[in-house]
Design a protein around this motif. Structure first.
Motif: not given
Length: 172
Positions: A150-168
């Motif tokens: 089961e998932v015990a912890t979750m680490y998320l990442s977003k590559n900003l070089r590939a997608s650019g800033p979301s502004g959110g």
């Protein structure tokens, strides 16, 4: 799918070299999504040096191959101390790497290898086996879920070089 059984044995030096080369290559490919290729390869090599300073003979680590009932080597695994716990105090072990060789994939050997790894650490008195999995490795995630992980912890990442800033603001 057939229910498979495997036997674990310590890797030979040649098997260790091949497993290390494969593991470092896969690690570098995964890290390469977030950093330059040369840096990713260097980080992969540093991880091996840090966690396996004595290579195949690093105390507390099991570098094993899995053999099927015919004696064929179907995959390998690296199991060792949980890096999140102080040395000598861990009640859990860590699955650093698991690999089923291509001709044997989707035949139940992943489940068999994982079960054998669990039995190995349980026999040492450990109460859990923990691991990390790359988020886009859907085959591995399915294997772990079907084996009761089961998932015990979750680490998320977003590559900003590939997608650019979301502004959110993150409060959406």
């Amino acid at each position: 799918m057939d229910t498979q059984k495997v036997t674990l044995r310590k890797m030979t030096p040649a098997e260790y070299e091949a497993a290390t080369e494969h593991r470092e290559g896969e690690t570098a490919r995964a890290l390469g999504k977030f950093m330059p290729e040369e840096l990713a390869a260097e980080r992969a090599r540093q991880g091996t040096a840090q966690f396996l300073p004595d290579g195949l003979d690093t105390p507390g680590h099991h570098l094993v191959v899995a053999e099927n009932s015919s004696g064929e080597v179907v995959g390998n695994a690296w199991i060792g101390p949980d890096p999140r716990q102080a040395a000598g105090t861990a009640d859990s072990a860590w699955l650093y790497d698991i690999n089923v060789f291509p001709p044997y994939r989707r035949h139940g050997y992943g489940s068999a290898l994982l079960a054998a790894a669990e039995n190995l650490v349980a026999a040492e008195g450990r109460t859990s086996l923990n691991l990390n999995v790359v988020g886009d490795n859907t085959g591995a995630i399915a294997l772990y879920r079907s084996s009761g992980y089961e998932v015990a912890t979750m680490y998320l990442s977003k590559n900003l070089r590939a997608s650019g800033p979301s502004g959110g603001s993150g409060d959406d």
